[in-house]
Design a protein around this motif. Structure first.
Motif, PDB file in Angstrom:
ATOM      1  N   GLY A 217       9.941  30.893  70.159  1.00 25.71           N
ATOM      2  CA  GLY A 217       8.754  30.051  70.275  1.00 25.71           C
ATOM      3  C   GLY A 217       8.629  29.560  71.697  1.00 25.71           C
ATOM      4  O   GLY A 217       9.405  29.943  72.577  1.00 25.71           O
ATOM      5  N   PRO A 218       7.631  28.711  71.977  1.00 25.58           N
ATOM      6  CA  PRO A 218       7.501  28.165  73.329  1.00 25.58           C
ATOM      7  C   PRO A 218       8.794  27.464  73.749  1.00 25.58           C
ATOM      8  O   PRO A 218       9.362  26.673  72.993  1.00 25.58           O
ATOM      9  N   MET A 219       9.238  27.798  74.970  1.00 25.91           N
ATOM     10  CA  MET A 219      10.518  27.284  75.420  1.00 25.91           C
ATOM     11  C   MET A 219      10.510  27.169  76.940  1.00 25.91           C
ATOM     12  O   MET A 219       9.865  27.969  77.631  1.00 25.91           O
ATOM     13  N   GLU A 220      11.207  26.163  77.451  1.00 23.59           N
ATOM     14  CA  GLU A 220      11.283  26.005  78.903  1.00 23.59           C
ATOM     15  C   GLU A 220      12.059  27.185  79.505  1.00 23.59           C
ATOM     16  O   GLU A 220      13.109  27.569  78.987  1.00 23.59           O
ATOM     17  N   LYS A 221      11.483  27.725  80.543  1.00 22.52           N
ATOM     18  CA  LYS A 221      12.055  28.930  81.155  1.00 22.52           C
ATOM     19  C   LYS A 221      13.501  28.703  81.606  1.00 22.52           C
ATOM     20  O   LYS A 221      14.385  29.542  81.356  1.00 22.52           O
ATOM     21  N   LYS A 222      13.764  27.588  82.252  1.00 25.92           N
ATOM     22  CA  LYS A 222      15.112  27.312  82.778  1.00 25.92           C
ATOM     23  C   LYS A 222      16.126  27.194  81.647  1.00 25.92           C
ATOM     24  O   LYS A 222      17.247  27.725  81.726  1.00 25.92           O
ATOM     25  N   ALA A 223      15.754  26.505  80.573  1.00 24.57           N
ATOM     26  CA  ALA A 223      16.669  26.344  79.429  1.00 24.57           C
ATOM     27  C   ALA A 223      16.926  27.677  78.750  1.00 24.57           C
ATOM     28  O   ALA A 223      18.046  27.958  78.290  1.00 24.57           O
ATOM     29  N   LEU A 224      15.897  28.543  78.689  1.00 22.20           N
ATOM     30  CA  LEU A 224      16.068  29.860  78.075  1.00 22.20           C
ATOM     31  C   LEU A 224      17.074  30.697  78.848  1.00 22.20           C
ATOM     32  O   LEU A 224      17.970  31.311  78.256  1.00 22.20           O
ATOM     33  N   LEU A 225      16.936  30.721  80.151  1.00 20.67           N
ATOM     34  CA  LEU A 225      17.843  31.537  80.961  1.00 20.67           C
ATOM     35  C   LEU A 225      19.269  30.987  80.937  1.00 20.67           C
ATOM     36  O   LEU A 225      20.233  31.745  80.978  1.00 20.67           O
ATOM     37  N   GLN A 226      19.399  29.657  80.865  1.00 18.36           N
ATOM     38  CA  GLN A 226      20.736  29.071  80.791  1.00 18.36           C
ATOM     39  C   GLN A 226      21.424  29.402  79.480  1.00 18.36           C
ATOM     40  O   GLN A 226      22.653  29.496  79.404  1.00 18.36           O
ATOM     41  N   SER A 227      20.652  29.577  78.431  1.00 18.34           N
ATOM     42  CA  SER A 227      21.236  29.928  77.131  1.00 18.34           C
ATOM     43  C   SER A 227      21.736  31.375  77.091  1.00 18.34           C
ATOM     44  O   SER A 227      22.530  31.742  76.231  1.00 18.34           O
ATOM     45  N   LEU A 228      21.233  32.194  78.012  1.00 18.72           N
ATOM     46  CA  LEU A 228      21.649  33.603  78.077  1.00 18.72           C
ATOM     47  C   LEU A 228      22.584  33.811  79.262  1.00 18.72           C
ATOM     48  O   LEU A 228      22.290  34.540  80.212  1.00 18.72           O
ATOM     49  N   LYS A 229      23.741  33.135  79.240  1.00 15.93           N
ATOM     50  CA  LYS A 229      24.685  33.219  80.352  1.00 15.93           C
ATOM     51  C   LYS A 229      25.279  34.616  80.513  1.00 15.93           C
ATOM     52  O   LYS A 229      25.709  35.005  81.594  1.00 15.93           O
ATOM     53  N   SER A 230      25.307  35.380  79.427  1.00 19.11           N
ATOM     54  CA  SER A 230      25.897  36.723  79.492  1.00 19.11           C
ATOM     55  C   SER A 230      25.104  37.659  80.394  1.00 19.11           C
ATOM     56  O   SER A 230      25.613  38.676  80.860  1.00 19.11           O
ATOM     57  N   LEU A 231      23.832  37.315  80.654  1.00 18.09           N
ATOM     58  CA  LEU A 231      23.010  38.175  81.521  1.00 18.09           C
ATOM     59  C   LEU A 231      23.390  38.039  82.986  1.00 18.09           C
ATOM     60  O   LEU A 231      23.151  38.950  83.781  1.00 18.09           O
ATOM     61  N   GLY A 232      23.966  36.890  83.364  1.00 20.25           N
ATOM     62  CA  GLY A 232      24.396  36.697  84.744  1.00 20.25           C
ATOM     63  C   GLY A 232      23.237  36.773  85.723  1.00 20.25           C
ATOM     64  O   GLY A 232      22.170  36.177  85.526  1.00 20.25           O
ATOM     65  N   LYS A 233      23.432  37.564  86.792  1.00 21.36           N
ATOM     66  CA  LYS A 233      22.416  37.693  87.836  1.00 21.36           C
ATOM     67  C   LYS A 233      21.202  38.514  87.370  1.00 21.36           C
ATOM     68  O   LYS A 233      20.193  38.559  88.075  1.00 21.36           O
TER      69      LYS A 233
END
Length: 627
Positions: A217-233
């Motif tokens: 659903g709608p989600m803050e971009k920064k929080a979304l990326l922080q939740s996916l730490k396995s993606l790294g760079k």
């Protein structure tokens, strides 16, 4: 305590006790195995044949049924250190058929799966099997278009798990080509391979697909990326791709993202393309370029051969004789033997022999030249000298700067020499204090204690002094020509042309009626022999020679005049205390060994030639020294 390794007849097998045979990859290869490749399997129904309890540590036995198949049993618990762990049974046989027969006789409902079979044998036996299979394939099916494709289809029998079978096959083909049994044509191409990140995205999905899947659903971009730490760079680039492909949309505040595309329309094409690369399937060049740009793939150079029958093709390799032996001549077997061809173009293997340092090569040349000029070599085995022989006998005053600690290495133990020649010491002392033979001396109080101090010799003239004293004791006097080449030590500042230890070449002639012209002629003769044809002399000062001259030579390699040595005639104040006749004159000259060696071999820094920084390949690869 770890139980002993299982044992079979005549050899050992070390087997990891894991529940899954697919993970049992490391098997200790027998040292000697005089039998065909063995096949290994695990089958629980054999417990019934053995009629043994399921709890035991380690056992090895031969039931009546098994010897007829030439098999043996290895069994031990799954848990190495737990005596009550469930037992696992391992069976070793000479072939797949024997194993299937025993499994059937033991009551197995179906044949043993191929995944449960593992080959056990030496790598050499595996190579022989591969060669036999290759020659048979060429005889039946004709040429092989790609060795890489052929290896994938060929048998893995006998090869350890991590063996590079392509490399083994290529080495085998080169050997067969040398015998004329096959003809090969080399080809090369660049093929795409997955990087470490590519392997990760194949298994887990591309970064953009993972971002889309995590966005419910709608989600803050920064929080979304922080939740996916396995993606790294790869998180930010993945988000950019999501937005670009229209999977997600960035709202007006530039901070919140939400899904735009429907789930059934989103396809992870990147993962599909990576899977094609992994499986070696063809892929669009534009897509491959994009994957490489995102560092998901890289290129790898692959070599392969096209193979066809050679003029001497046969199903079995013939052993060619490499040498004609005495036994062949006696028995006449050489008439029917086939010999290997000798190649005159192949470079021989480098002999494992010693090598001479460039300094030693130049030293040998100088020594030979001086011997041919009629000189005799002086013994120079004393690195430690007393100040008496190194300085005082040469009429060098005890206040001379060369005798200070900043120019000379003094010994702490033993600090002083034990014995000197008393009458000679008295004559040297008188010459220093009062003079004689037309000299007034230095007019100072000469110290015996100072003369007894031990030092590392600063020049080989100390050896010349000993030899001249010995010559003076021989009656009647006989003219002599002496030389020495050895190491000397001076407390100097280290730079590209100076070291604290170096080698000195010295020559002297003792005879009646010698003059400066004899000295110049002898020096010119020596330097001409070592390739320095143009020599000049310049007046100089030395404490123990008068007159003294510096020697300059024109270097053909450097194309300029350089200082190459020092020379002079020994003073009467030095010769008279020794006891030499008054009409005897001694001419002498000296030079370093390092300077001409550096010029000969093209070194600009003496530390590259002599010392702890010298590389060993310098010693092995430097050319011969010839003057």
């Amino acid at each position: 305590r770890r139980p002993p390794a299982p044992r079979t007849t005549g050899w050992h097998a070390f087997i990891h006790t894991t529940t899954d045979l697919k993970r049992t990859k490391r098997l200790g290869q027998p040292q000697r195995l005089a039998r065909p490749p063995l096949y290994l399997t695990r089958h629980s129904n054999l417990l019934r044949v053995l009629n043994c309890p399921p709890t035991f540590r380690h056992h090895n036995c031969y039931p009546p049924l098994l010897p007829s198949f030439g098999l043996s049993i290895l069994w031990r618990p799954t848990r190495m250190f737990h005596p009550w762990g469930p037992a696992r049974l391992w069976m070793i046989g000479r072939g797949r058929d024997e194993i299937q027969a025993v499994a059937k006789a033991s009551g197995a409902q179906k044949p043993v799966a191929k995944s449960r079979l593992f080959t056990m044998g030496t790598l050499e036996e595996a190579k022989q099997g591969l060669e036999k299979e290759l020659l048979s394939y060429l005889a039946t099916n004709g040429p092989i278009s790609s060795t890489i494709d052929y290896v994938e289809k060929s048998s893995r029998v006998g090869f350890p798990p991590k063996t590079n079978r392509v490399e083994v096959l290529h080495n085998l083909l080169k050997s067969l080509k040398a015998l004329g049994m096959v003809e090969i044509k080399s080809s090369t191409k660049q093929v795409p391979v997955l990087t470490k990140d590519g392997e990760k995205w194949v298994a887990e999905g591309s970064p953009e697909f993972q971002i889309y899947a995590a966005l419910t659903g709608p989600m803050e971009k920064k929080a979304l990326l922080q939740s996916l730490k396995s993606l790294g760079k790869s998180a930010n680039p993945g988000m950019s791709v999501c937005i670009k492909q229209g999977w997600v949309v960035l709202q007006a505040d530039k901070k919140t993202v939400e899904r735009k595309a429907k789930p059934d329309t989103v396809v992870d094409s990147v993962q599909q393309q990576l899977m094609k690369v992994k499986n070696g399937e063809p892929i669009d060049q534009a897509a491959l370029k994009l994957l490489k740009k995102r560092k998901m793939t890289s290129t790898k150079k692959v070599n392969w051969y096209e193979v066809k029958k050679g003029p001497k093709f046969a199903l079995e390799r013939k052993t060619l004789e490499s040498d004609l032996s005495q036994e062949m001549l006696l028995t006449g077997s050489w008439k029917n033997a086939e010999f290997k061809k000798y190649s005159m173009t192949v470079e021989p293997r480098a002999a494992q022999v010693g090598a001479l340092h460039p300094l030693m090569k130049v030293r040998t040349e100088f020594r030979q030249i001086l011997l041919e000029m009629g000189f005799s070599e002086m013994p120079t085995n004393n690195f430690v000298e007393s100040s008496f022989w190194n300085f005082d006998t040469l009429f060098q005053p005890q206040q001379h700067p060369a005798r200070d600690a900043h120019d000379t290495f003094f010994l702490n133990q033993p600090k002083k020499c034990l014995k000197l020649i008393d009458d000679y010491v008295k004559r040297v002392k008188d010459m220093h204090e009062k003079g004689g033979h037309g000299s007034i001396g230095y007019r100072y109080d000469w110290s015996l204690e100072e003369s007894k101090k031990n030092i590392l010799r600063t020049h080989t003239t100390a050896v010349s002094s000993r030899m001249l004293y010995k010559l003076a004791q021989e009656k009647p006097f006989k003219p002599q020509k002496y030389f020495s080449i050895d190491r000397v030590f001076r407390n100097e500042s280290l730079d590209s042309t100076h070291l604290a230890e170096f080698h000195q070449v010295e020559g002297l002639v003792a005879d009646r009626g010698l003059s400066l012209s004899n000295l110049i002629g002898t020096i010119k003769t020596f330097f001409t022999r070592i390739g320095v044809d143009d020599v000049k002399f310049k007046p100089a000062y030395n404490p123990y020679t008068e007159p003294s001259m510096e020697i300059f030579g024109y270097s053909k390699e450097l194309k300029k005049w350089i200082e190459i040595g020092n020379s002079g005639m020994f003073r009467p104040e030095m010769l008279a205390p020794m006891g030499l006749p008054e009409d005897v004159t001694v001419i002498a000259w000296g030079l370093s060994l390092e300077r001409p060696t550096m010029i000969k071999y093209g070194y600009k820094n003496i530390r590259d030639l002599f010392g702890h920084k010298v590389k060993l390949d310098l010693i092995y690869n430097n050319p011969l020294c010839r003057y």
